[in-house]
Design a protein around this motif. Structure first.
Motif, PDB file in Angstrom:
ATOM      1  N   LYS A  95      21.371  -5.608  17.538  1.00 21.18           N
ATOM      2  CA  LYS A  95      21.700  -7.021  17.348  1.00 21.18           C
ATOM      3  C   LYS A  95      23.222  -7.154  17.214  1.00 21.18           C
ATOM      4  O   LYS A  95      23.761  -7.141  16.101  1.00 21.18           O
ATOM      5  CB  LYS A  95      21.006  -7.573  16.090  1.00 21.18           C
ATOM      6  N   PRO A  96      23.929  -7.281  18.349  1.00 19.10           N
ATOM      7  CA  PRO A  96      25.401  -7.342  18.277  1.00 19.10           C
ATOM      8  C   PRO A  96      25.925  -8.530  17.489  1.00 19.10           C
ATOM      9  O   PRO A  96      27.120  -8.546  17.149  1.00 19.10           O
ATOM     10  CB  PRO A  96      25.813  -7.437  19.758  1.00 19.10           C
ATOM     11  N   ILE A  97      25.083  -9.496  17.190  1.00 17.95           N
ATOM     12  CA  ILE A  97      25.525 -10.648  16.402  1.00 17.95           C
ATOM     13  C   ILE A  97      25.793 -10.247  14.955  1.00 17.95           C
ATOM     14  O   ILE A  97      26.512 -10.936  14.220  1.00 17.95           O
ATOM     15  CB  ILE A  97      24.479 -11.787  16.484  1.00 17.95           C
ATOM     16  N   ILE A  98      25.227  -9.091  14.519  1.00 16.94           N
ATOM     17  CA  ILE A  98      25.465  -8.605  13.155  1.00 16.94           C
ATOM     18  C   ILE A  98      26.955  -8.311  12.984  1.00 16.94           C
ATOM     19  O   ILE A  98      27.550  -7.567  13.755  1.00 16.94           O
ATOM     20  CB  ILE A  98      24.642  -7.337  12.870  1.00 16.94           C
ATOM     21  N   GLY A  99      27.555  -8.908  11.966  1.00 14.74           N
ATOM     22  CA  GLY A  99      28.962  -8.664  11.669  1.00 14.74           C
ATOM     23  C   GLY A  99      29.933  -9.583  12.372  1.00 14.74           C
ATOM     24  O   GLY A  99      31.141  -9.399  12.265  1.00 14.74           O
ATOM     25  N   TYR A 140      20.127   0.810  14.328  1.00 13.17           N
ATOM     26  CA  TYR A 140      20.474   0.907  15.744  1.00 13.17           C
ATOM     27  C   TYR A 140      21.632  -0.005  16.137  1.00 13.17           C
ATOM     28  O   TYR A 140      22.336   0.282  17.117  1.00 13.17           O
ATOM     29  CB  TYR A 140      19.233   0.705  16.611  1.00 13.17           C
ATOM     30  N   THR A 141      21.877  -1.042  15.365  1.00 13.20           N
ATOM     31  CA  THR A 141      23.110  -1.800  15.589  1.00 13.20           C
ATOM     32  C   THR A 141      24.311  -0.975  15.139  1.00 13.20           C
ATOM     33  O   THR A 141      25.370  -0.989  15.784  1.00 13.20           O
ATOM     34  CB  THR A 141      23.076  -3.147  14.854  1.00 13.20           C
ATOM     35  N   ALA A 142      24.148  -0.222  14.054  1.00 15.60           N
ATOM     36  CA  ALA A 142      25.214   0.695  13.632  1.00 15.60           C
ATOM     37  C   ALA A 142      25.447   1.756  14.701  1.00 15.60           C
ATOM     38  O   ALA A 142      26.601   2.083  15.036  1.00 15.60           O
ATOM     39  CB  ALA A 142      24.854   1.348  12.302  1.00 15.60           C
ATOM     40  N   MET A 143      24.379   2.302  15.265  1.00 12.25           N
ATOM     41  CA  MET A 143      24.533   3.272  16.360  1.00 12.25           C
ATOM     42  C   MET A 143      25.318   2.651  17.513  1.00 12.25           C
ATOM     43  O   MET A 143      26.240   3.267  18.070  1.00 12.25           O
ATOM     44  CB  MET A 143      23.148   3.710  16.854  1.00 12.25           C
ATOM     45  N   TYR A 144      24.941   1.436  17.867  1.00 11.75           N
ATOM     46  CA  TYR A 144      25.621   0.702  18.943  1.00 11.75           C
ATOM     47  C   TYR A 144      27.107   0.550  18.637  1.00 11.75           C
ATOM     48  O   TYR A 144      27.965   0.826  19.482  1.00 11.75           O
ATOM     49  CB  TYR A 144      24.941  -0.651  19.092  1.00 11.75           C
ATOM     50  N   HIS A 145      27.428   0.143  17.423  1.00 11.59           N
ATOM     51  CA  HIS A 145      28.828  -0.077  17.064  1.00 11.59           C
ATOM     52  C   HIS A 145      29.636   1.225  17.047  1.00 11.59           C
ATOM     53  O   HIS A 145      30.855   1.196  17.249  1.00 11.59           O
ATOM     54  CB  HIS A 145      28.921  -0.771  15.708  1.00 11.59           C
ATOM     55  N   THR A 146      28.980   2.361  16.810  1.00  8.69           N
ATOM     56  CA  THR A 146      29.724   3.624  16.833  1.00  8.69           C
ATOM     57  C   THR A 146      30.006   4.103  18.253  1.00  8.69           C
ATOM     58  O   THR A 146      30.819   5.020  18.444  1.00  8.69           O
ATOM     59  CB  THR A 146      28.961   4.753  16.094  1.00  8.69           C
TER      60      THR A 146
END
Length: 761
Positions: A26-30, A337-343
Motif C-alpha cells: 500500500k504505497p499510500i502508507i506514509g 510488505y509495504t515496508a519491503m516495498y519501501h526498502t
C-alpha cells in the motif's frame, strides 16, 4: 476421481506457494505528514518514479531561508491535499530534503491554460481537484480521476520508462501539457537550461539542467505519444508564446523544430472521442537523448499498458517473495510488505541499458561488470537497509559498493560518498558512513567482484581527509571541539563508530597496522563523555566541557537530529564499555527506562525541526535514525526482556497501515528496514560486525529465501499480540543461551524458533 483430487490438491498447493504479495503493498502508507514517501509507480530500484504532485511550492523567504514547503513536499505529495498539479518522473522516497520532480505531465480539456493555478482555485490553471475515493495506489501502478478535465489518469513504469495512459472525454480541445520548468526544488533560478527537439509528429527528445540540492544535475528524456497531435506549442515564461510549432518563424526546418530556454512549458493538442485513451511514454537517461531513445526501445517498445504494468508487478512479486511471512492480521501483512516495498525503491539504478552513466566528474562512463546506482542516503541507510541487502540482495549490494568506489575514483576530493545523487555529492549529514556499508558487506563475506584492497584504501583515505568536516580536529584532539562544529559531539561519535568499522575491515583483510590505527581512533567516543553527568557533551578546545549543557535539546548542543539523551547511547560498536562508563548494569537500565518514559517538554519541539512529535515515544526519537539501535542495548544488560516489550510497542506506535502510518521520514528505506528486521526478531546493532541482537518476532512465521538457494525459517510458537516475551530461543534444535545471532547462522540456512509468552523470564 483420484486424478481429479490430485489435480485439485496440487493446484491448491501451488496457489499457496505462489501467494500474491503485491496485494499487501500500500504505497499510500506514509504519504501524510512526515513519511515523505510518494504513492506513484516505480519498478524495483527503478530510475523512474512516476508520481503525482499535489504541490511543489518551495520558494525562499525574503531575506533567506525556506517557507517550510521545501520540507513538507520532499516527495511532492501530501495526502491531505485536494488537488493535483501533474505527474512527474523523479522522486526521492522518504527523505528530509527535496529535489527532483522532473518533466511534469498533465492532461487538460477545454481552454488551454499554461499556469498551474492555485490549490484554492484549481480552475485558474491546469491543476485539478481529485478525490481519494477515485485513487488507486499499488506497486508499479497508480490511478486517479482528475475531476477538472474529467480525465482518468493511469501510470506504470519499467526501470527507465514512465508509461502514462489518459482516458479523455469527447472534445475538440484536449491537451497534454509537458511542464519543463516544474520541480520539487521549485525555485525558478534553479532551472538552469532546457532543450527540446522534435523528432516527428509524436516524439520529442530533450534535456534539462538544474542546480538544486544536487548542484549540477543533467537529465535527458525521450517522450512519445500514441496519437499524433493536431498542433503544438510552447510558452517561455521569460519570453513570448509561440503556437503551432516550436520556433514559429524561427524554426530551422519544418521537420525538426527545437526550443531552448530556462522557463518552458509545452503543450500538445488533440481531438478526442468519448473514452479515447492517449498513451504517453517518457524514457530517462543520465547520459544523452539517444540514450533515452535506446532505453525506451529496449524496455517499452510497444503500447500495451497492461502488459508493462504486469511485468512491473511481476518484478515486485519476485522481490517480495524473498521474505515470505505470515503475520498476525491483514494490517500487519500490509505493514510488512509495504515496508519491503519501501526498502527496494532506493538506491536507484543510474545508467542506461548499455551501462552508460554520468560520473561524479561529469564525464560519461561505462559500468563494467556492475550496475551503477545513485541516491545514497548513507547517514540513514548504513544502519539497517544495507545490512538487509546483505541478506536479501548481496549481489545488488555489492554493485552499490562498486558504485561508491566509482564515486571515490571520480571524486576530486578522493572521498567516498556522504549523501550522493545524480552524479553529485550533496555533503549532507555527518560521518563517512560509506565505510560502514563497505565493511559490513566484506566482513560478512559479500565480496562478489569487489576489489577489497581498493575498498579498504578508499575507506582509509576518506577517514584521513583532514580538511573535511573537522576530521583534522578529530584526529588531533581525539574529539571535535565545540568551536569547530555545530555537530561536534554527534560527529565525534559517528566518526568513532566509522573508525571501528574500518578496523573490522582491516582485520578481515589482515592489515594489522590499519586495524590498530583505527581501533585506537574508534575509542574517541570516550573523549566527549562527561563522567560527572553521565552524558555525551560538547567539549571546548581547551579540554573543558561547554557550560549551559541541556541533555534534552539539540539547539547549540553539538548534535544533529537528536539530543544528548539519545546520542549518549550511540556507541553501537561497544555497548559493554558504554554500560560500564554509565555506572554499570543497574544505572544503565534505569537510564534506558527513563528514555522511553520521560515526556519531552513542549519547548523542545518548538526550537528545531530535528525533533518532531511524529516519531517520539517519551524521549526516545524513533523518527530520527541515531536511536534505531537503542532498544536492543537491553541485550547487554541482565534485562533483555525489556527490549522485547518495547520493540513490540514501537512497531505498533510507529508503523500503521494508514496514510500517516510512518512515524518519521522513511529516509530511503531505513525506517522500513528497521521494521522488517524487528518484525523478524533480530537487528544489526553494529554493521561491520557479523552479530545480530535478538529481539522479539512480530510474525507467526517467516521464510527468508536466500539467494544461495537455502532458506532461513523463523517460527514463533504461542504467538499473539499479548505474548511479546521470548521464553526460549532455539536455533536448529539447540537452545541459545545468549540473545545474539550470527550472520552465518542466517545465510547457511536453518530454523530459528521462538517460544513466546505473556510474562518475561
Amino acid at each position: 476421481m483420484k486424478k481429479a483430487f490430485l489435480a485439485i490438491f496440487l493446484s491448491s498447493a501451488l496457489s499457496a506457494g505462489a501467494q500474491n504479495l503485491v496485494q499487501y503493498v500500500k504505497p499510500i502508507i506514509g504519504t501524510a505528514r512526515m513519511g515523505h514517501v510518494y504513492p506513484g509507480a516505480t519498478s524495483p530500484f527503478g530510475s523512474v518514479q512516476l508520481s503525482p504532485e499535489t504541490d511543489t511550492i518551495s520558494y525562499e523567504k525574503p531575506g533567506g531561508g525556506y517557507n517550510g514547503d521545501v520540507y513538507k513536499y520532499c516527495a511532492g505529495y501530501q495526502y491531505e491535499d485536494k488537488t493535483i498539479v501533474g505527474f512527474s518522473h523523479t522522486h526521492f522516497s522518504g527523505t528530509g530534503h527535496s529535489d527532483l520532480g522532473d518533466f511534469l505531465v498533465m492532461p487538460s480539456v477545454g481552454k488551454l491554460l499554461l499556469n498551474p493555478g492555485t490549490a484554492d482555485k484549481p480552475g485558474s490553471g491546469f491543476r485539478s481537484p481529485f478525490s481519494h475515493a477515485n485513487e488507486v495506489s499499488e506497486a508499479n501502478y497508480y490511478k486517479v480521476k482528475l475531476d477538472g478535465p474529467n480525465v482518468l489518469a493511469e501510470m506504470t513504469t519499467t526501470t527507465r520508462v514512465g508509461f502514462h495512459q489518459y482516458t479523455f472525454p469527447k472534445s475538440d480541445d484536449s491537451h497534454i501539457i509537458l511542464d519543463l520548468m516544474a520541480g520539487i526544488y521549485n525555485y525558478p533560478e534553479k532551472n538552469l537550461w532546457t532543450y527540446v527537439r522534435m523528432v516527428n509528429d509524436s516524439t520529442l527528445v530533450g534535456y534539462r539542467s538544474t542546480s538544486g540540492w544536487a548542484r549540477t544535475r543533467n537529465l535527458y528524456f525521450a517522450i512519445t505519444f500514441s496519437k499524433k497531435f493536431t498542433s503544438w506549442g510552447y510558452r517561455n515564461f521569460s519570453g513570448k508564446q509561440s503556437y503551432n510549432g516550436f520556433w514559429g518563424q524561427f524554426r530551422n526546418t519544418p521537420n525538426f523544430p527545437e526550443i531552448a530556454g530556462r522557463q518552458l512549458r509545452t503543450y500538445f493538442n488533440f481531438k478526442t472521442t468519448e473514452g479515447e485513451k492517449i498513451k504517453v511514454k517518457m524514457a530517462l537517461s543520465p547520459v544523452s537523448m539517444d540514450g533515452a531513445l535506446a532505453n525506451m526501445k529496449a524496455e517499452a517498445p510497444g503500447w500495451d499498458f497492461d502488459q508493462v504494468k504486469k511485468a512491473g508487478q511481476d518484478a515486485w512479486e519476485k522481490e517480495l517473495h524473498k521474505i515470505e511471512v505470515k503475520a498476525l492480521n491483514k494490517d500487519e501483512m500490509n505493514n510488512f510488505y509495504t515496508a519491503m516495498y519501501h526498502t527496494m525503491i532506493n538506491p536507484t539504478i543510474y545508467m542506461d541499458t548499455d551501462g552508460s552513466y554520468r560520473g561524479l566528474d561529469q564525464n560519461n562512463h561505462k559500468a563494467d561488470g556492475f550496475a551503477n546506482y545513485t541516491t545514497f542516503s548513507l547517514w540513514d541507510t548504513y544502519r539497517a537497509l544495507h545490512p538487509l541487502f546483505n541478506i536479501m540482495e548481496p549481489k545488488r549490494n555489492a554493485d552499490m559498493i562498486k558504485s561508491m568506489l566509482a564515486h571515490y575514483d571520480q571524486s576530486p576530493e578522493h572521498m567516498l560518498p556522504i549523501w550522493s545523487n545524480s552524479a553529485n555529492e550533496n555533503w549532507c549529514m555527518s560521518g563517512y558512513h560509506s565505510v560502514a556499508v563497505i565493511a559490513d558487506a566484506i566482513v560478512k563475506g559479500n565480496v562478489e567482484g569487489i576489489d577489497v584492497n581498493h575498498a579498504l584504501e578508499a575507506c582509509v583515505t576518506t577517514a584521513r581527509r583532514r580538511d573535511y568536516a573537522a576530521i583534522g580536529d578529530y584526529i588531533d584532539r581525539g574529539y571535535i571541539a565545540a568551536e569547530k562544529s555545530g555537530t561536534s559531539v554527534s560527529s565525534t561519535l559517528e566518526y568513532a563508530y566509522d573508525d571501528w568499522a574500518i578496523a573490522q575491515l582491516a582485520k578481515k583483510l589482515g592489515k594489522n597496522d590499519i586495524y590498530e590505527e583505527f581501533t585506537k581512533r574508534s575509542l574517541n567516543y570516550k573523549n566527549v563523555f562527561n563522567a560527572k553527568s553521565h552524558f555525551m557533551q560538547p567539549r571546548l578546545a581547551d579540554g573543558s566541557f561547554k557550560t549551559g549543557f541541556d541533555p534534552f535539546t539539540t539547539h547549540n548542543m553539538g548534535f544533529i537530529e537528536g539530543n544528548s539523551w539519545n546520542y549518549s547511547l550511540f556507541v553501537p560498536q561497544d555497548p559493554k564499555a558504554l554500560i560500564g562508563m554509565m555506572g554499570g548494569n543497574k544505572k544503565f537500565v534505569t537510564y534506558m527506562d527513563s528514555l522511553f518514559s520521560y515526556d519531552l517538554p513542549e519547548k523542545y519541539f518548538a526550537e528545531t525541526e530535528d525533533i518532531t512529535k511524529d516519531g517520539i515515544i517519551g524521549n526516545y526519537v524513533h523518527g530520527n535514525e541515531p536511536s534505531h539501535h537503542v532498544v536492543y542495548l537491553y541485550n547487554w544488560t541482565d534485562k533483555p526482556w525489556k527490549a522485547q516489550e518495547k520493540i513490540r510497542m514501537i512497531l505498533k506506535r510507529m508503523y500503521k497501515p494508514t496514510s500517516d502510518g510512518l512515524g518519521g521520514n522513511d529516509d530511503t528505506g531505513q525506517m522500513s528496514a528497521w521494521y522488517i528486521f524487528s518484525s523478524l526478531g533480530f537487528y544489526p546493532v553494529a554493521p561491520g560486525s557479523t552479530e545480530y541482537a535478538i529481539g522479539t518476532p512480530a510474525v507467526y512465521n517467516a521464510t527468508i529465501n536466500l539467494p544461495n538457494g537455502k532458506k532461513f525459517v523463523i517460527e514463533a510458537k504461542n504467538q499473539s499480540e499479548k505474548n511479546v516475551f521470548v521464553q526460549k530461543t532455539i536455533l536448529n534444535g539447540k537452545v541459545l543461551t545468549k540473545p545474539f545471532l550470527n550472520h552465518e547462522d542466517i545465510v547457511n540456512g536453518g530454523t530459528l524458533t521462538f517460544e513466546m509468552g505473556a510474562k518475561h523470564k
